[in-house]
Scaffold this motif. Structure first.
Motif, PDB file in Angstrom:
ATOM      1  N   SER A  53      33.314  37.317  49.756  1.00 12.48           N
ATOM      2  CA  SER A  53      34.394  36.858  49.506  1.00 12.48           C
ATOM      3  C   SER A  53      34.140  37.501  47.781  1.00 12.48           C
ATOM      4  CB  SER A  53      34.613  35.888  49.114  1.00 12.48           C
ATOM      5  OG  SER A  53      34.190  34.647  48.081  1.00 12.48           O
ATOM      6  N   ILE A  54      35.447  37.927  47.020  1.00  9.59           N
ATOM      7  CA  ILE A  54      35.418  38.435  45.471  1.00  9.59           C
ATOM      8  C   ILE A  54      36.804  37.585  45.635  1.00  9.59           C
ATOM      9  CG2 ILE A  54      36.545  39.698  44.358  1.00  9.59           C
ATOM     10  CD1 ILE A  54      34.674  42.230  45.549  1.00  9.59           C
ATOM     11  N   SER A  56      38.769  36.531  42.428  1.00 12.54           N
ATOM     12  CA  SER A  56      39.075  37.608  41.050  1.00 12.54           C
ATOM     13  C   SER A  56      40.682  36.565  40.907  1.00 12.54           C
ATOM     14  CB  SER A  56      40.007  38.973  41.912  1.00 12.54           C
ATOM     15  OG  SER A  56      41.086  38.458  43.274  1.00 12.54           O
ATOM     16  N   ARG A  57      40.930  35.055  41.182  1.00 13.97           N
ATOM     17  CA  ARG A  57      42.370  34.864  40.510  1.00 13.97           C
ATOM     18  C   ARG A  57      41.615  34.473  39.033  1.00 13.97           C
ATOM     19  NH1 ARG A  57      41.140  29.602  44.592  1.00 13.97           N
ATOM     20  NH2 ARG A  57      38.555  30.354  43.887  1.00 13.97           N
ATOM     21  N   LEU A  60      42.650  37.974  37.400  1.00 16.72           N
ATOM     22  CA  LEU A  60      43.808  37.847  37.256  1.00 16.72           C
ATOM     23  C   LEU A  60      44.769  37.271  36.498  1.00 16.72           C
ATOM     24  CD1 LEU A  60      44.447  38.530  41.512  1.00 16.72           C
ATOM     25  CD2 LEU A  60      44.871  40.235  39.635  1.00 16.72           C
ATOM     26  N   VAL A  65      45.998  41.541  32.810  1.00 19.36           N
ATOM     27  CA  VAL A  65      45.018  42.550  33.604  1.00 19.36           C
ATOM     28  C   VAL A  65      46.750  43.264  34.712  1.00 19.36           C
ATOM     29  CG1 VAL A  65      43.856  41.317  35.699  1.00 19.36           C
ATOM     30  CG2 VAL A  65      42.864  40.905  33.638  1.00 19.36           C
ATOM     31  N   ILE A  66      46.789  44.093  34.689  1.00 22.18           N
ATOM     32  CA  ILE A  66      47.158  44.774  35.825  1.00 22.18           C
ATOM     33  C   ILE A  66      46.677  44.285  37.825  1.00 22.18           C
ATOM     34  CG2 ILE A  66      48.498  46.500  36.655  1.00 22.18           C
ATOM     35  CD1 ILE A  66      47.808  47.624  33.260  1.00 22.18           C
ATOM     36  N   ALA A  67      45.671  45.096  37.871  1.00 26.27           N
ATOM     37  CA  ALA A  67      44.935  44.257  38.930  1.00 26.27           C
ATOM     38  C   ALA A  67      43.131  44.701  38.922  1.00 26.27           C
ATOM     39  CB  ALA A  67      45.206  45.613  39.895  1.00 26.27           C
ATOM     40  N   VAL A  68      43.008  43.412  39.820  1.00 27.51           N
ATOM     41  CA  VAL A  68      41.429  43.341  40.214  1.00 27.51           C
ATOM     42  C   VAL A  68      41.700  44.113  41.346  1.00 27.51           C
ATOM     43  CG1 VAL A  68      40.044  41.914  40.604  1.00 27.51           C
ATOM     44  CG2 VAL A  68      41.661  41.896  39.219  1.00 27.51           C
ATOM     45  N   ASN A  73      40.992  44.287  48.891  1.00 29.91           N
ATOM     46  CA  ASN A  73      42.665  45.288  48.760  1.00 29.91           C
ATOM     47  C   ASN A  73      42.531  46.436  48.243  1.00 29.91           C
ATOM     48  OD1 ASN A  73      41.615  45.154  46.343  1.00 29.91           O
ATOM     49  ND2 ASN A  73      43.586  44.073  45.188  1.00 29.91           N
ATOM     50  N   MET A 267      46.831  53.029  42.283  1.00 28.33           N
ATOM     51  CA  MET A 267      47.558  51.874  42.965  1.00 28.33           C
ATOM     52  C   MET A 267      48.437  51.298  41.615  1.00 28.33           C
ATOM     53  SD  MET A 267      44.274  50.101  45.358  1.00 28.33           S
ATOM     54  CE  MET A 267      45.357  48.328  45.295  1.00 28.33           C
ATOM     55  N   VAL A 268      47.989  51.355  40.561  1.00 32.64           N
ATOM     56  CA  VAL A 268      49.168  50.399  39.282  1.00 32.64           C
ATOM     57  C   VAL A 268      49.991  51.893  39.202  1.00 32.64           C
ATOM     58  CG1 VAL A 268      46.893  49.023  38.971  1.00 32.64           C
ATOM     59  CG2 VAL A 268      47.661  51.267  37.689  1.00 32.64           C
TER      60      VAL A 268
ATOM     61  N   MET C   1      54.854  44.709  35.217  1.00 35.31           N
ATOM     62  CA  MET C   1      53.525  45.576  36.103  1.00 35.31           C
ATOM     63  C   MET C   1      53.173  44.142  37.077  1.00 35.31           C
ATOM     64  SD  MET C   1      52.185  48.033  37.431  1.00 35.31           S
ATOM     65  CE  MET C   1      52.834  48.882  35.994  1.00 35.31           C
ATOM     66  N   LYS C   3      50.931  42.485  39.752  1.00 34.10           N
ATOM     67  CA  LYS C   3      49.780  41.644  39.932  1.00 34.10           C
ATOM     68  C   LYS C   3      49.298  42.035  41.700  1.00 34.10           C
ATOM     69  CE  LYS C   3      48.798  39.209  36.318  1.00 34.10           C
ATOM     70  NZ  LYS C   3      48.109  37.660  35.508  1.00 34.10           N
ATOM     71  N   ILE C   4      48.082  43.106  41.581  1.00 32.91           N
ATOM     72  CA  ILE C   4      47.910  43.669  42.910  1.00 32.91           C
ATOM     73  C   ILE C   4      46.468  42.838  43.604  1.00 32.91           C
ATOM     74  CG2 ILE C   4      47.554  44.950  44.668  1.00 32.91           C
ATOM     75  CD1 ILE C   4      47.943  47.354  42.225  1.00 32.91           C
ATOM     76  N   ASN C   5      47.189  41.324  44.343  1.00 37.06           N
ATOM     77  CA  ASN C   5      45.866  40.967  44.732  1.00 37.06           C
ATOM     78  C   ASN C   5      46.440  40.313  45.830  1.00 37.06           C
ATOM     79  OD1 ASN C   5      43.967  39.306  45.598  1.00 37.06           O
ATOM     80  ND2 ASN C   5      43.022  40.128  44.009  1.00 37.06           N
ATOM     81  N   ARG C   7      45.038  37.617  48.080  1.00 38.13           N
ATOM     82  CA  ARG C   7      44.719  36.610  48.511  1.00 38.13           C
ATOM     83  C   ARG C   7      45.318  35.410  46.921  1.00 38.13           C
ATOM     84  NH1 ARG C   7      39.790  35.752  47.062  1.00 38.13           N
ATOM     85  NH2 ARG C   7      39.418  34.388  48.416  1.00 38.13           N
ATOM     86  N   ASP C   8      45.370  36.015  46.108  1.00 36.26           N
ATOM     87  CA  ASP C   8      45.740  35.193  44.499  1.00 36.26           C
ATOM     88  C   ASP C   8      46.718  34.640  45.103  1.00 36.26           C
ATOM     89  OD1 ASP C   8      45.413  33.912  42.325  1.00 36.26           O
ATOM     90  OD2 ASP C   8      47.019  35.040  42.403  1.00 36.26           O
ATOM     91  N   GLU C  13      47.657  28.540  44.606  1.00 35.50           N
ATOM     92  CA  GLU C  13      46.736  27.566  43.145  1.00 35.50           C
ATOM     93  C   GLU C  13      47.703  26.605  42.182  1.00 35.50           C
ATOM     94  OE1 GLU C  13      44.739  29.017  39.268  1.00 35.50           O
ATOM     95  OE2 GLU C  13      44.767  30.454  41.352  1.00 35.50           O
TER      96      GLU C  13
END
Lengths: 745, 327, 212
Positions: A53-54, A56-57, A60, A65-68, A73, A267-268, C1, C3-5, C7-8, C13
């Motif tokens: 798992s990664i 990235s919480r 983020l 931060v714009i993206a992880v 993903n 992606m961004v 913008m 956020k891309i994730n 999972r989060d 949370e």
């Protein structure tokens, strides 16, 4: 034979020199695009396994931060086939696909990229990304796994490959020679470490239009690679590499961080700039592979070689096969009725190597030229004599005449200039104060390659000419040489000529590599000049009827004028012709490829390096005091930049001989010497004055300028010249590079 | 690098106050090591107190000693005429360290406090008790070519990278510090620690203390000194082994001696017993050979640094030969 | 913008987690500028990023190549990154970012230093000269001329650092012999290996006797 004197002064300064000395030259990370964001790559900390798992919480949540982005993903790159991994290595394999799945194939592999609005924020957030792994047992230890080396897949596919086992006469004939020896040589992994960190700025202008400012050695091959990856038309990819801050081979492959940046930019939906850290340069952009070699060599009592056997095993990754011509020099450099070579690969859980300056030939020459020196010592024959005695007048491998070969002359001049006569045959025979003085030599050779390329030229109304080629200039001075070639062949002064390069919008050129750029692109420049001259001659009667029905050979093109050779007073300016024809410019595009004639010859460049080395017997410190390098590289277009390139090769050779060593801790499968404090490359204090001499003889079989490549032979043979000199100084034969002080006390 | 607060101190008192209020704070002066460590996430202070403009840069002679402010730059000290005249060993050691640019930034205090260059300390993906107590020593069974042969523990075999400190320990310097306990003086030889069970602590400087300067007592070594640094390239590299040698010679007999090593221990390694053995002996290679053997008492090599067991005595002999002008 | 994730977003949370994290990272909040209660409110109102940005920057005055600059920067910004990323002075190069190569060499108040190990805020009030500040209009600095003439570079990436260092080397009085030049230039790595040409350039400028 005439040699140029030590090259100093006069020859033309670099055309891009002013941009470089004023800081105006722009490298890949230096384009300030609107709305630019910063990507920082997160690397794996295990050598093999799966990412469970990664997390990235935290990243983020970090400001800006714009993206992880990770395999969890990331958008799928459409051009990547859907198979997970080549089944059983080695299969030839394929390059690593960034964020494709959860597999980790080597330590330091990119596993995520963090994109933020500033560099500082991206760097910080990258440290907050946490990965959990299911670790698998890795194998990175070359020596431990040497027995598992395999035949390269390329040889399995093509048994006639130059990498296949080779036998001329009897491979093991050396074993019965009256004087013979066997020795093993180890070359560690070396990392290119150009001063510019690998960088890319990627931007999607539209959904199917990509622009990258990328540190690569070929804009066209990169354009093709990214077009394939994204399944978009080739012309929709623009690759710009106007200035490349050194590369030495690591820009000959597209690496995962490039695709990572492109995925992120998609992606961004804004430009993303990625610059690797110096540590990351060790893990993901190639390196000269760890290589083990064995040589058996034998001669009769008079020094005539009777057999050479040369075997090499090079390291590669588990997923991609990298091969190089480590054994080539042994096949053709010396007369011996019996020659055998055997090349194998050892796939390990490491990243993929890539050609590094002089590539395999430099590695191979360390072993071969050391063995020749060892044999000379065993025979009690001067190594210069031994080499001259066994000189090949034709290529014994291909049974072809050399296109040109002036190695003997190089050896004679080099020996004189280094002061070879002061050398003692017996080691330790010369001292300077406390220091032991030794002299050594090493010969190098590399194929004089030429490929296909096209060049555009535009003659403008103001009399200037703009040339364009997609080729890159990683430092040798390509633009400068091309301007000089164009100037000579078009009869226009260099100040009027601009050579634009490093852009995939320009005409086709291959990678800058394999010492082939001048021969390849220069030939296209000559062809384009020729075509331009034909056009000018066609137009000439409009200005003066006396030019009608003349052929090119009847006309002189000089000082931006055509004139009739037999009546020079009949002349017309190029610009006059544009005016007459009502043209704002004259645009010519011409391609060029090697001639069939060339295949009747064996084409190589040759070099010899002589080193004077001082060794301190108590502390093991080595100081290279003087190097003399002589090159048979055909026509030298610019003696200033060419000499510089030779000096650079010598510097790289000093690093190879004495310093460079990417050490891996195999418990972790991770490099431990991975920055410029721990991985040593030569500094100013390590490099003495280097004298460079060139043979003044063109080779018109290779190309119309008569050039042969220079970049590789500048380094091939340098390391053995130094280690042979160390032996001559100390009597210590170190067969494992680098020769650091601890090995000499 | 995390975001941190930044405070510039204009007086030593203010700097001490500021650091006493915030346990997460660190001083920064030249930054040549700290900024590097912060970039790599090895240390992450939440506040930096910039002491680089404190008036602690003077180089003065007072009575029988030379006083050097902790914030004097390495290059300033090396170029100082008085230092060149009175303490040439220090000058040689300073000039053997880092590069001209770094010496223009690095301070005397910061040089003493620089962290080890151990590969395992520098890589947060690898174990290191100094960086992360309890994680193990990566170097012990790992690539330990640069590592200690004296004074190490099972917890840590790292070496101290400073050249300057090797000269200072040889020259009987004293470190003057100020802090919660008030001003105090620490003999240089006691300033750096051996790793023992607490390798994360490099020095005996207490939390919240500020180095004000160093003092070097007068000596008669100006004529016969040598700092020998053996390294993997001719310049700009950390020492494999370095030797600071200072001799007082009268009529070819050694009257007094100072000897210290760098690159062999967690601290600059003073060779007091060897020094005593030199006194009264004639200047000769055989004297130096004897002493070099004595100096190696207790040395132990690891897999990749066994060579130091030979290189070190050789370097000692060589340094003494040069210092005594035998070569 | 956004956020891309994915999972989060699924992790559900709590806000307090995110607040704690914000507090930890926005170190400025432990200082006197804002009381924590104000900051907490700010975080709850999801002002965090904007606020953080405003609060984490501090004023900095620099004179760069003769031009006075009044800036707001995060204290963690190095002089190198400030020059390259914020002032568009990309002539100063990043070769290692750890003080191991010299490509980022600039002059601060006339002294050569490594901009990668220099926090920009620590240079407040000082004069910074970069490679872009050497030439006077079209007139190159003698050292730039000498590098051109002697071909003291190939790829050009280490060149700005070499030139800044070379000028300082002469100013410091460490260019009296080739050996001394080599030693005092050893902090500037050139992987292309143009070292002997660089030394020749410095020798020539030194011999020329012009003030550098």
């Amino acid at each position: 034979m005439k040699f140029f004197d030590k090259v100093i002064g006069d020859p033309m300064n670099r055309v891009d020199g002013k941009l470089k000395v004023t800081g105006a030259a722009r490298y890949s990370a230096e384009y300030q695009l609107p709305n630019l964001s910063y990507g920082v790559v997160v690397s794996s900390t295990i050598a093999k396994g799966r990412i469970r798992s990664i997390d990235s919480r935290a990243a983020l949540r970090a400001p800006g931060v714009i993206a992880v982005i990770s395999h969890e993903n990331a958008i799928k790159v459409p051009g990547w086939a859907d198979n997970e991994h080549p089944t059983e290595p080695p299969t030839g394999g394929r390059p690593l696909r960034a964020f494709y799945n959860n597999r980790v194939y080597s330590n330091g592999q990119p596993i995520a990229i963090v994109v933020a609005d500033t560099y500082e924020r991206a760097r910080h957030a990258a440290m907050l990304v946490k990965a959990e792994y299911e670790e698998e047992k890795h194998e990175t230890n070359f020596e431990k796994n040497k027995g598992k080396a395999v035949v390269p897949a390329v040889v399995k596919k093509n048994p006639k490959s130059g990498l296949a086992d080779y036998e001329r006469g009897k491979a093991d004939a050396y074993k019965t020679a009256s004087v013979r020896l066997e020795a093993e040589y180890v070359h560690p992994s070396e990392v290119h470490n150009p001063m510019e960190l690998q960088a890319i700025t990627a931007y999607w202008e539209a959904d199917d239009k990509l622009i990258v400012y990328d540190k690569v050695q070929g804009t066209k091959p990169t354009q093709q690679a990214f077009a394939n990856e994204w399944k978009i038309p080739v012309q929709n990819v623009r690759v710009i590499s106007e200035f490349v801050g050194g590369a030495f081979g690591n820009g000959l492959h597209n690496w995962p961080h490039e695709t990572a940046a492109i995925i992120a930019a998609k992606m961004v939906k804004r430009p993303v700039k990625v610059m690797l850290t110096r540590e990351q340069m060790f893990f993901m952009v190639g390196y000269r592979p760890y290589t083990w070699q064995k040589i058996g060599i034998g001669a009769d009592k008079d020094g005539r070689l009777t057999g050479i056997y040369h075997e090499a095993i090079g390291q590669t990754s588990s997923y991609e096969e990298f091969t190089e011509s480590t054994l080539q020099q042994s096949k053709m450099m010396y007369t011996s009725p019996n020659i055998g070579t055997k090349y194998r690969l050892l796939p390990l859980d490491v990243s993929t190597p890539i050609w590094m300056r002089g590539p395999g030939e430099a590695t191979g020459a360390f072993a071969l030229e050391s063995a020749i020196d060892e044999l000379a010592f065993a025979l009690n024959i001067d190594p210069v004599q031994l080499r001259l005695m066994n000189h090949t007048d034709t290529d014994p491998e291909k049974n072809l005449p050399w296109s040109t070969k002036y190695l003997k002359e190089c050896i004679q001049v080099g020996a004189e200039k280094i002061g070879w006569s002061k050398r003692s045959l017996k080691p330790g025979g010369v001292r300077s104060g406390e220091w032991l003085v030794g002299y050594g030599m090493g010969v190098g050779t590399f194929g004089a390659h030429r490929g296909a390329a096209a060049v555009r030229a535009k003659l403008l109304a103001n009399g200037s000419v703009v040339f364009q080629s997609a080729v890159t200039d990683i430092g040798p001075g390509t633009g400068t040489a091309m301007v000089q070639i164009a100037s000579e062949h078009l009869g226009i002064s260099p100040e009027k000529i601009t050579f634009q390069l490093g852009n995939s919008d320009f005409p086709q050129a291959p990678n800058q590599g394999g010492s082939a750029t001048v021969a390849t692109v220069g030939s296209a420049v000559v062809a384009t000049c020729q075509a331009m001259k034909e056009r000018l001659l066609e137009m000439a009667p409009s200005a003066d009827k006396r030019f009608a029905n003349l052929k090119l050979e009847d006309v002189t093109f000089d000082k931006a004028h055509l004139s009739i050779t037999r009546s020079p007073s009949v002349k017309v300016a190029y610009t006059e012709l544009l005016k007459k024809q009502n043209l704002t410019e004259l645009d010519v595009l011409q391609d060029s490829k090697p001639s069939q004639e060339a295949s009747k010859y064996s084409r190589y460049s040759f070099s010899v390096h002589f080193a004077e080395v001082h060794v301190h017997p108590m502390t093991g410190q080595v100081r290279v005091k003087k190097v003399v390098s002589c090159a048979d590289a055909g026509t030298i277009v610019n003696k200033k930049t060419a000499a510089n390139q030779m000096i650079g090769g010598v510097t790289g050779g000093i690093g190879m001989a004495l310093q460079e060593d990417a050490v891996m801790d195999h418990r972790f499968g991770r490099y431990v010497t991975k920055d410029l404090a721990d991985y040593h490359v030569p500094v100013h204090a390590d490099v003495p004055p280097v004298e460079v001499y060139f043979v003044d003889k063109p080779d018109y079989i290779v190309d119309p300028m008569g050039t042969k490549g220079l970049g590789e032979i500048a380094i091939i043979g340098v390391a053995p010249a130094i280690t042979n000199a160390i032996f001559n100084a100390t009597g210590k034969r170190i067969r494992e590079l680098p020769v650091t002080p601890d090995k000499l006390i | 690098m995390i975001q941190f607060q930044y405070t510039r101190a204009t007086a030593a008192k203010a700097a001490l106050d500021a650091i006493s209020r915030d346990k997460t704070a660190m001083f920064i002066a030249g930054g040549t090591n700290l900024v590097d460590l912060m970039k790599r996430g090895i240390v992450s202070p939440e506040r930096l107190i910039d002491i680089s403009r404190l008036p602690l840069t003077d180089i003065t002679t007072e009575g029988k000693s030379l006083k050097i402010g902790s914030l004097a730059l390495n290059s300033t000290v090396a170029e100082n005429k008085t230092v060149q005249q009175k303490q040439p060993l220090l000058v040689q050691a300073l000039n053997a360290g880092a590069s001209a640019q770094i010496r223009n930034m690095a301070t005397v205090g910061g040089n003493m406090l620089q962290r080890t260059r151990c590969h395992y300390f520098y890589d947060t993906a690898l174990p290191c008790n100094k960086r992360e107590p309890g994680s193990g020593c990566g170097a012990l069974e790992g690539f330990n070519r640069m590592h200690a042969i004296f004074g190490f523990s099972e917890k840590c075999i790292a070496v101290h990278p400073s050249d300057m400190s090797v000269a200072l320990v040889a020259l009987d310097a004293t470190v003057v510090v100020d802090g919660p306990k008030g001003q105090r003086r620490i003999p240089f030889i006691d300033f750096h620690r051996l790793p023992g069970d607490r390798p994360e602590i490099d020095t005996n400087l207490l939390p919240g203390e500020l180095i004000l300067g160093v003092e070097i007592p007068d000596n008669r070594f100006a004529k016969n000194v040598h700092y020998l640094k053996v390294r993997d390239r001719a310049s700009y590299a950390f020492a494999l082994v370095s030797v600071a040698a200072a001799l007082q010679i009268e009529k070819k007999v050694i009257r007094d001696a100072r000897l210290a090593l760098g690159g062999v221990a967690h601290k600059p390694w003073r060779l007091s017993e060897a020094e005593r053995a030199l006194v009264g002996k004639p200047v000769s290679e055989s004297t130096f050979r004897e002493v070099a053997q004595l100096a190696m008492k207790g040395a132990k090599g690891f897999k990749y640094n066994e060579y130091k067991l030979k290189l070190t005595p050789n370097a000692i002999i060589q340094a003494l030969k040069v210092a005594s002008k035998l070569v | 913008m956004s956020k891309i994730n994915s999972r989060d977003q699924q992790s559900g949370e709590s806000k307090s987690d995110s607040r704690r994290d914000f507090l930890k990272q926005s170190a400025v909040l432990t200082g006197a500028v804002l009381t924590p209660s104000i900051a907490l409110k700010a975080a709850e109102a999801q002002w965090d990023e904007k606020l953080a940005e405003a609060l984490e920057k501090i004023p900095l005055k620099l004179e760069v190549n003769g031009v006075s600059k009044s800036l707001m920067v995060e204290p963690r910004v190095t002089l190198l990154d400030l020059l390259r990323e914020q002032l568009n002075l990309t002539g100063t190069k990043k070769g290692c970012d750890y003080g191991q190569c010299g490509a980022c060499t600039v002059h601060v108040n006339g002294t050569r230093v490594l901009s990668c190990l220099t926090l920009a805020v620590m240079q407040d009030g000082r004069k910074v000269t970069t490679i872009e500040g050497l030439a006077e209009g079209d007139q190159l600095h003698p050292m730039q001329e000498a590098f051109l003439k002697h071909d003291g570079f190939q790829c050009g990436y280490c060149t700005p650092g070499q030139i800044m260092s070379a000028i300082a080397c002469i100013r410091e009085g460490h260019a009296d012999s080739e050996e001394e030049i080599r030693e005092y230039m050893s902090g500037n790595i050139c992987r292309c290996g143009a070292y002997p040409n660089i030394v020749n350039a410095i020798v020539e400028v030194k011999k020329g006797g012009k003030k550098v």
